[in-house]
Design a protein around this motif. Sequence first.
Motif, PDB file in Angstrom:
ATOM      1  N   GLY A 174       0.787  -1.235   0.000  1.00  0.00           N
ATOM      2  CA  GLY A 174       0.000   0.000   0.000  1.00  0.00           C
ATOM      3  C   GLY A 174       0.816   1.281   0.000  1.00  0.00           C
ATOM      4  N   LYS A 175       2.128   1.178   0.151  1.00  0.00           N
ATOM      5  CA  LYS A 175       2.949   2.401   0.195  1.00  0.00           C
ATOM      6  C   LYS A 175       3.795   2.477  -1.058  1.00  0.00           C
ATOM      7  CE  LYS A 175       3.733   2.779   5.097  1.00  0.00           C
ATOM      8  NZ  LYS A 175       4.705   2.226   6.020  1.00  0.00           N
ATOM      9  N   GLU A 176       3.876   3.697  -1.639  1.00  0.00           N
ATOM     10  CA  GLU A 176       4.677   3.839  -2.870  1.00  0.00           C
ATOM     11  C   GLU A 176       6.166   3.725  -2.542  1.00  0.00           C
ATOM     12  OE1 GLU A 176       3.860   7.318  -5.216  1.00  0.00           O
ATOM     13  OE2 GLU A 176       5.525   6.858  -6.575  1.00  0.00           O
ATOM     14  N   VAL A 177       6.903   2.999  -3.369  1.00  0.00           N
ATOM     15  CA  VAL A 177       8.367   2.889  -3.162  1.00  0.00           C
ATOM     16  C   VAL A 177       9.068   3.326  -4.449  1.00  0.00           C
ATOM     17  CG1 VAL A 177       8.361   1.062  -1.424  1.00  0.00           C
ATOM     18  CG2 VAL A 177       8.321   0.449  -3.833  1.00  0.00           C
ATOM     19  N   LYS A 178      10.267   3.870  -4.252  1.00  0.00           N
ATOM     20  CA  LYS A 178      11.039   4.340  -5.413  1.00  0.00           C
ATOM     21  C   LYS A 178      11.516   3.150  -6.235  1.00  0.00           C
ATOM     22  CE  LYS A 178      14.000   8.243  -5.893  1.00  0.00           C
ATOM     23  NZ  LYS A 178      15.194   8.877  -5.412  1.00  0.00           N
ATOM     24  N   SER A 179      12.085   2.165  -5.531  1.00  0.00           N
ATOM     25  CA  SER A 179      12.473   0.939  -6.236  1.00  0.00           C
ATOM     26  C   SER A 179      12.399  -0.217  -5.243  1.00  0.00           C
ATOM     27  CB  SER A 179      13.871   1.075  -6.843  1.00  0.00           C
ATOM     28  OG  SER A 179      14.837   0.565  -5.986  1.00  0.00           O
ATOM     29  N   LEU A 180      12.001  -1.367  -5.719  1.00  0.00           N
ATOM     30  CA  LEU A 180      11.816  -2.501  -4.795  1.00  0.00           C
ATOM     31  C   LEU A 180      13.117  -2.958  -4.131  1.00  0.00           C
ATOM     32  CD1 LEU A 180       9.087  -4.531  -6.678  1.00  0.00           C
ATOM     33  CD2 LEU A 180       8.873  -3.451  -4.443  1.00  0.00           C
ATOM     34  N   PRO A 181      14.268  -3.003  -4.848  1.00  0.00           N
ATOM     35  CA  PRO A 181      15.496  -3.458  -4.153  1.00  0.00           C
ATOM     36  C   PRO A 181      15.907  -2.547  -2.999  1.00  0.00           C
ATOM     37  CG  PRO A 181      15.789  -3.502  -6.523  1.00  0.00           C
ATOM     38  CD  PRO A 181      14.508  -2.793  -6.269  1.00  0.00           C
ATOM     39  N   GLY A 182      15.352  -1.326  -2.953  1.00  0.00           N
ATOM     40  CA  GLY A 182      15.665  -0.444  -1.821  1.00  0.00           C
ATOM     41  C   GLY A 182      15.006  -0.923  -0.541  1.00  0.00           C
ATOM     42  N   VAL A 183      13.902  -1.691  -0.658  1.00  0.00           N
ATOM     43  CA  VAL A 183      13.161  -2.130   0.546  1.00  0.00           C
ATOM     44  C   VAL A 183      13.099  -3.651   0.693  1.00  0.00           C
ATOM     45  CG1 VAL A 183      11.721  -0.131   1.075  1.00  0.00           C
ATOM     46  CG2 VAL A 183      11.092  -1.601  -0.826  1.00  0.00           C
ATOM     47  N   LEU A 184      13.266  -4.365  -0.428  1.00  0.00           N
ATOM     48  CA  LEU A 184      13.214  -5.839  -0.366  1.00  0.00           C
ATOM     49  C   LEU A 184      14.496  -6.409  -0.953  1.00  0.00           C
ATOM     50  CD1 LEU A 184       9.610  -6.508  -1.731  1.00  0.00           C
ATOM     51  CD2 LEU A 184      10.322  -6.534   0.652  1.00  0.00           C
ATOM     52  N   ARG A 185      14.748  -7.667  -0.649  1.00  0.00           N
ATOM     53  CA  ARG A 185      15.902  -8.318  -1.289  1.00  0.00           C
ATOM     54  C   ARG A 185      15.429  -8.904  -2.618  1.00  0.00           C
ATOM     55  NH1 ARG A 185      16.899  -9.732   3.860  1.00  0.00           N
ATOM     56  NH2 ARG A 185      16.351 -11.939   3.673  1.00  0.00           N
ATOM     57  N   VAL A 186      15.939  -8.320  -3.697  1.00  0.00           N
ATOM     58  CA  VAL A 186      15.508  -8.744  -5.033  1.00  0.00           C
ATOM     59  C   VAL A 186      16.721  -9.307  -5.771  1.00  0.00           C
ATOM     60  CG1 VAL A 186      14.431  -8.001  -7.197  1.00  0.00           C
ATOM     61  CG2 VAL A 186      13.822  -6.866  -5.064  1.00  0.00           C
ATOM     62  N   THR A 187      16.592 -10.474  -6.353  1.00  0.00           N
ATOM     63  CA  THR A 187      17.703 -11.028  -7.141  1.00  0.00           C
ATOM     64  C   THR A 187      17.172 -11.412  -8.519  1.00  0.00           C
ATOM     65  OG1 THR A 187      17.311 -13.229  -6.282  1.00  0.00           O
ATOM     66  CG2 THR A 187      18.944 -11.914  -5.132  1.00  0.00           C
ATOM     67  N   MET A 188      18.113 -11.645  -9.448  1.00  0.00           N
ATOM     68  CA  MET A 188      17.700 -11.924 -10.823  1.00  0.00           C
ATOM     69  C   MET A 188      18.420 -13.140 -11.382  1.00  0.00           C
ATOM     70  SD  MET A 188      17.731  -8.075 -12.285  1.00  0.00           S
ATOM     71  CE  MET A 188      16.275  -7.938 -13.263  1.00  0.00           C
ATOM     72  N   ILE A 189      17.724 -13.873 -12.232  1.00  0.00           N
ATOM     73  CA  ILE A 189      18.367 -14.958 -12.986  1.00  0.00           C
ATOM     74  C   ILE A 189      18.142 -14.631 -14.461  1.00  0.00           C
ATOM     75  CG2 ILE A 189      18.493 -17.439 -13.398  1.00  0.00           C
ATOM     76  CD1 ILE A 189      16.980 -17.842 -10.757  1.00  0.00           C
ATOM     77  N   PHE A 190      19.241 -14.580 -15.206  1.00  0.00           N
ATOM     78  CA  PHE A 190      19.138 -14.183 -16.604  1.00  0.00           C
ATOM     79  C   PHE A 190      19.282 -15.402 -17.503  1.00  0.00           C
ATOM     80  CE2 PHE A 190      21.317 -11.070 -14.003  1.00  0.00           C
ATOM     81  CZ  PHE A 190      20.538  -9.939 -14.188  1.00  0.00           C
ATOM     82  N   GLN A 191      18.769 -15.232 -18.729  1.00  0.00           N
ATOM     83  CA  GLN A 191      18.865 -16.327 -19.691  1.00  0.00           C
ATOM     84  C   GLN A 191      20.333 -16.653 -19.983  1.00  0.00           C
ATOM     85  OE1 GLN A 191      16.869 -15.591 -23.392  1.00  0.00           O
ATOM     86  NE2 GLN A 191      17.640 -17.464 -24.306  1.00  0.00           N
ATOM     87  N   SER A 192      21.163 -15.582 -20.092  1.00  0.00           N
ATOM     88  CA  SER A 192      22.583 -15.846 -20.406  1.00  0.00           C
ATOM     89  C   SER A 192      23.442 -15.778 -19.134  1.00  0.00           C
ATOM     90  CB  SER A 192      23.078 -14.899 -21.480  1.00  0.00           C
ATOM     91  OG  SER A 192      22.575 -13.613 -21.236  1.00  0.00           O
ATOM     92  N   TYR A 193      22.885 -16.180 -18.042  1.00  0.00           N
ATOM     93  CA  TYR A 193      23.562 -16.392 -16.739  1.00  0.00           C
ATOM     94  C   TYR A 193      24.200 -15.144 -16.138  1.00  0.00           C
ATOM     95  CZ  TYR A 193      23.722 -20.465 -19.757  1.00  0.00           C
ATOM     96  OH  TYR A 193      23.435 -21.382 -20.700  1.00  0.00           O
ATOM     97  N   HIS A 194      25.005 -14.443 -16.966  1.00  0.00           N
ATOM     98  CA  HIS A 194      25.709 -13.254 -16.475  1.00  0.00           C
ATOM     99  C   HIS A 194      26.502 -13.539 -15.208  1.00  0.00           C
ATOM    100  CE1 HIS A 194      24.050 -10.962 -19.599  1.00  0.00           C
ATOM    101  NE2 HIS A 194      22.891 -10.664 -19.066  1.00  0.00           N
ATOM    102  N   LEU A 195      27.414 -14.486 -15.316  1.00  0.00           N
ATOM    103  CA  LEU A 195      28.346 -14.708 -14.197  1.00  0.00           C
ATOM    104  C   LEU A 195      29.559 -13.814 -14.442  1.00  0.00           C
ATOM    105  CD1 LEU A 195      28.275 -18.604 -13.888  1.00  0.00           C
ATOM    106  CD2 LEU A 195      26.972 -16.913 -12.593  1.00  0.00           C
ATOM    107  N   ILE A 196      30.215 -13.387 -13.375  1.00  0.00           N
ATOM    108  CA  ILE A 196      31.444 -12.591 -13.545  1.00  0.00           C
ATOM    109  C   ILE A 196      32.582 -13.602 -13.701  1.00  0.00           C
ATOM    110  CG2 ILE A 196      32.970 -10.886 -12.511  1.00  0.00           C
ATOM    111  CD1 ILE A 196      30.549  -9.620 -11.207  1.00  0.00           C
ATOM    112  N   HIS A 197      33.194 -13.585 -14.900  1.00  0.00           N
ATOM    113  CA  HIS A 197      34.059 -14.713 -15.255  1.00  0.00           C
ATOM    114  C   HIS A 197      35.365 -14.772 -14.469  1.00  0.00           C
ATOM    115  CE1 HIS A 197      36.859 -12.369 -17.811  1.00  0.00           C
ATOM    116  NE2 HIS A 197      35.841 -11.543 -17.801  1.00  0.00           N
ATOM    117  N   TYR A 198      35.820 -13.634 -13.880  1.00  0.00           N
ATOM    118  CA  TYR A 198      37.087 -13.691 -13.136  1.00  0.00           C
ATOM    119  C   TYR A 198      36.886 -13.948 -11.643  1.00  0.00           C
ATOM    120  CZ  TYR A 198      35.885  -8.787 -12.508  1.00  0.00           C
ATOM    121  OH  TYR A 198      35.221  -7.629 -12.240  1.00  0.00           O
ATOM    122  N   LEU A 199      35.619 -14.139 -11.228  1.00  0.00           N
ATOM    123  CA  LEU A 199      35.381 -14.503  -9.822  1.00  0.00           C
ATOM    124  C   LEU A 199      35.155 -16.008  -9.747  1.00  0.00           C
ATOM    125  CD1 LEU A 199      32.904 -11.701  -8.635  1.00  0.00           C
ATOM    126  CD2 LEU A 199      35.388 -11.694  -8.604  1.00  0.00           C
TER     127      LEU A 199
END
Length: 600
Positions: free
Chosen positions: A62-87
């Motif tokens: 019920g409350k407006e938020v600027k962006s959801l990751p600012g208030v919730l833990r949001v993560t993403m899974i992409f089709q092309s994985y997007h792993l950082i290759h040097y880690l």
Amino acid sequence: MITLSNINKRYLSQSALTDVNMTFPAHGFVSIVGPSGCGKSTLLNIIGGIDHDYQGKIMLDGKEVKSLPGVLRVTMIFQSYHLIHYLSNLHNIHLYDDFHKTKFPDYNNKMMEGFQKVPVTKLSLGQRQRVAILRALYPEPDIILCDEPTASLDAQNKALVMNALKEISHNALVIFVSHDRHLVDEYSDYIYHMEDGEITNTMTCHQQPHQHHPIKRHFHPFAIFRLSVLALKCYKKRFFQMCFYLSLALVSIMLVFTLSFSLRYAILDYIDSMLPKSTISFKGAKATKITKQHNIPRVFYYVDDIELLGLSENGEHYLKNETLFINDETGYTNKVNYGHLISSDDEIILPYNTARKLAGNDSVHQLIGKHFYIYYKYRNLVKGVEVKIAGISMERLSYDAFYQNDQANIKHLKSLFSDNIKCTLGILYYKGNHKKVMKELKKQYPSIQFKIVGEKTKQNMNKTIDKIEFILFLFALIAILSSCFMIGEIMYLFVESHVKDYAIECAYGARRFQLFKQLFYSIIIVVVVGGVVSVNLLYGFVTILNKIVLPKLFTSSFYISIPFMLVSVTLAGVFILVIISALASFLRISHLNVADVLKR
Ligand SMILES: Nc1ncnc2c1ncn2[C@@H]1O[C@H](COP(=O)(O)OP(=O)(O)OP(=O)(O)O)[C@@H](O)[C@H]1O
């Protein structure tokens, strides 16, 4: 409950989302389906907070938020994985911690069985996607956004991923985008249909507030620094290029400073050695009024119109070719190696070079006790006064001289010519601070002019060296500016090749200032490595010059020393220049379009 209200998104003239209204429960498996290009990924980017350029409102409970990751833990899974290759795999999975100072228990390590230690670049597609999923599950997210996470997986891996997502959807909201209608139908609690940027069906969610799970806070002070080091390690070529140009420029500028600094001191030392120390010359009608005091232990007058012709053994009359020309009557000395110190005004001491010339083929010792004549010329009269050689000092001066009592010359000249001889010039030796002595003398004898001996010469020499140093500095500055320009360009290329990694980090919560920090640390590392290399090179050069080159070129003891203060100032200056040269890279990061980069 999450509500999207009237979300509109345009790419230039094209509309991607039109008046999208949606609701999502606190947990569950919600799928979004629709034909290619209908706006599914655009919608996920807005929910995931990586695209802020839209119109409309996002509400949480019920409350407006600027962006959801600012208030919730949001993560993403992409089709092309997007792993950082040097880690490493584990570091990829724990990426969220680097930007949030959090620590979660490891989740389902079974999914990584068999390839935990294999580098990212060597993983199969299925293994990569499993790491990407574990990365999304690891921070116990409130929302997981999945953009076709199973598109490139085989049936077995698909089932593994879907089961994991289904399991987590009991505690979190899984928003799943896929073209695989079979999977969508099998796993979804609810399905949204999209077409041409619009939602074509509606859904009513239960009013269920989001539960925030407690997180273990874990302070990792070097998380960002570690990312900078790992990135530089991966882009070694660019790192070495930057260090190389920086070291080259630093060595050249520091060598210029070191050489000119050492040369200045060598020249000033040489001038100092030529001039009597702690002496003030004076000039004025009442010059003889200046007498010895506690801070002026010696005063020496030069008699007007008098020319010192030299020393001769011949006392009958002046014969030029039998007289050793003397440049100077140097005043008193207390250094004597043969004979004894001066005990009367009729005694003199000879420096070794003068004694050697007077002794001819005999030993210099034989001069001691001998009588010589000092010839003076006053107006047109030439007369000699007899003196005895009391001793010889082993000093070797570059000119011929003799030492006598300070006022002995006045006494001799008065007796030789007349009592009226005048002195308007002289020098005095002082003790203590020259400024204080000068001030006192000027106050005490206002009609007499005083000058510190050699001060003008030193000032002129300093000015000349300043000019030479300035020209050298300009050349060195050009070298350093062009190097910084090169470093700026390489840094930009480094950022450009690294841009996708920055975007992945943003998707996992990195804020812009954390990316700036990473770049800033990279600059510090480059400057520190460049600085250490160049200081060592400089030290090596200087040692070779001092030990091998200079002794062969100069007979005098010219020694080059490194001005460490100047070196530190140079390093600090260069650091600022490198920061300035990296401004374009900072701008590149600040204008990074995360959604765009991740889409590529
Ligand atoms: N950076 C961009 N610049 C211009 N247009 C864009 C950009 N990104 C997406 N679009 C356009 O916006 C529309 C929606 O794109 P989006 O990627 O959200 O679709 P999608 O449903 O995810 O497609 P797909 O299923 O093929 O991934 C498309 O017409 C696409 O061409």
